[in-house]
Design an enzyme around this catalytic site. Sequence first.
Site, mmCIF file in Angstrom:
data_model
loop_
_atom_site.group_PDB
_atom_site.id
_atom_site.type_symbol
_atom_site.label_atom_id
_atom_site.label_comp_id
_atom_site.label_asym_id
_atom_site.label_seq_id
_atom_site.Cartn_x
_atom_site.Cartn_y
_atom_site.Cartn_z
ATOM 1 C CG ASP A 58 -33.396 57.502 23.352
ATOM 2 O OD1 ASP A 58 -33.011 56.902 22.670
ATOM 3 O OD2 ASP A 58 -33.457 57.479 24.577
ATOM 4 C CD GLU A 228 -36.271 50.426 22.781
ATOM 5 O OE1 GLU A 228 -36.725 50.038 23.716
ATOM 6 O OE2 GLU A 228 -35.045 50.856 22.483
#
Length: 650
Positions: A58, A228
């Site tokens: 991420d 997401e």
Amino acid sequence: MVRTFRKLSVVLAAAALLLGFGPSPAGAGQPAAPRAVAPPAPSTAEAGNPIVDGWYADPDVAVYGDRFWIYPTTSRGYSEQTFMDAFSSTDMVHWTKHPKVLDIADVSWAKYALWAPAPVFRDGKYYLYFAANDIQDDSELGGIGVAVADRPEGPYKDAIGGPLIDAFHNGAQPIDQDVFIDDDGQAYMYYGGWGHANVVKLNADMTSLGTFPDGSVYKEITPENYTEGSFMFKRGGTYYMMWSEGGWTGPDYSVSYAMSDSPTGPFKKIDRVLAQDPAVARGSGHNSVVNVPGTDIWYIVYHRRPLSETDGNHRALAYDRIHFNEDGTIRPVTMKVKDNFDDGNAVGWRTYGDADWSPESGAYSATAASSGSALQDTNFSDLIYEADVTLRHGRGEAGLAFRVTQPGTGTEGFHGYYADISRNGLVLGKATGDERTPMAKAPLTGAVGKPHRVRIEAIGSSLKVYVDDMAEPKISTTDSGFTSGANGVRATMLSPKTGTAAPAKALARFDNVSIRSNVFNFEAADAPNQFVRHAWSRGRVDPHVAPYADMEWKAVPGPAGPSAVSLESVNFPGSFLRQRDGEVWIDTRTDDAGFRADATWRRVPGLSDRSLVSFESYSAPGHYLRHRDALLYAEHVTTADRAEATFRAW
């Protein structure tokens, strides 16, 4: 943040070869832009992906002063995911680790599952937004928090004593936030999980939420197939929203994008831009984007899972170049496999046997008592593999291994092919465990003591080995014993008698490793963003190609000549680029000699730039593939026309 261009005005100095940023004070909205010199434009992390050691995911990127900063999730089980590290670099090659820039001990309400940091600078303060506790409904404590620090490396402390967003709105789980400051100074946060995405306004204090003109706080902007990982950047007045699709532990995890003329959308999906490559890595997703200040050079920074890893948290950081079409759309990103070892490490390489491997002086060196290999975790079938190989001892052998399976079989064995240099010349062979079977040999002048550029082309059963001269293979043979596998380098010491010790100095050095499939895009050297493609059977050079596969070509062995190539359409397998009476068409293959010759091309150094490529017709020597008035021809070219017959191979 690098995404707010108004604050990233930069002065370019011509003819420089390295990124060079000067110090700059912080400004009112974003830090004042670093002063930069003209950088190179590598296609990927040339010093190797992953770019840092360890399991991280991420990543979000900021440019603060003279450095690029990456803030990732520490990829562990939720109970151990309680802190965040950061990495900084002035050149995107050498990365410095800053451990625990944010620790859960400094966030009173957070207990575990600290992830997806989003950095931003404003009014002299550095902010880091994060998700914590992985809440499953509104009764649980957690959500999106914000921490603040006086320096990019922290330490960051909780700014408000609780979550900034602590509940589900419009069905969006409060996770995976990204913060973007627009040219007018308005800050936005994009976030969401469970298939829903929201945008909110941040007030100037960066720790409270504003409202939209209709009085609402949470505006749903969910695009098609959203899962997401929202991310926003702006280029040329266009807003790009990116997000991740699929399951984060699965191979289908990928990145898609939308474009809009407003920071709040609407956002309609345009295409998937990054997906797994079964030859390189799986689960590529949750990305950010960084722009090299003062240029139109962009990179996508993301995480991916090495092919042999099955643990969902075994994710690594990588980046590759983004290319835009003339209309602003983004070309699909290809995950590149390269390593020039300029970062002084060998992250991603796995070693076997008794050789000592070390990255030093911008190369990868092996000292071997008997033999050893180092492999990339890849699984190529058809491939083009290049590297610089330097054999430094006359009693040794060194070279490239490809389509490797079962590494470590026997003493230092594997199953697959090898191309080795020794004082006796070049040998292409196959290995089954510790057993080596030479298949073809060729002489090689100056085999010991100087670097040689070695190129492997393995397409189906066709195996070619080029050394130094990339126009004519030194070895060309066929074998179907091994069809796919890993790629790497190997070194062997040939002792004249048992017990003879290997020298202490490096036996071999390897550098500038590049491994790729045989699928290419060919961009006209004199017409940026215009590519060789086919339309209605005619060969063309066009800027906007749809579908994208119409400009993808497989370089396969030329049916009329073992050292030549044919270009097969990816979109229409079995159809090839061929010349007919000086015009170039896309035609279905036939077995007659005329077609075989007309669809075969000699690959030569670029006529206008030898670092690029040109194609000479096999059936019409002296005629070259060139574009004229958007169409492709096979013609004689004058000095003035050479650029029209020269192409960049992406």
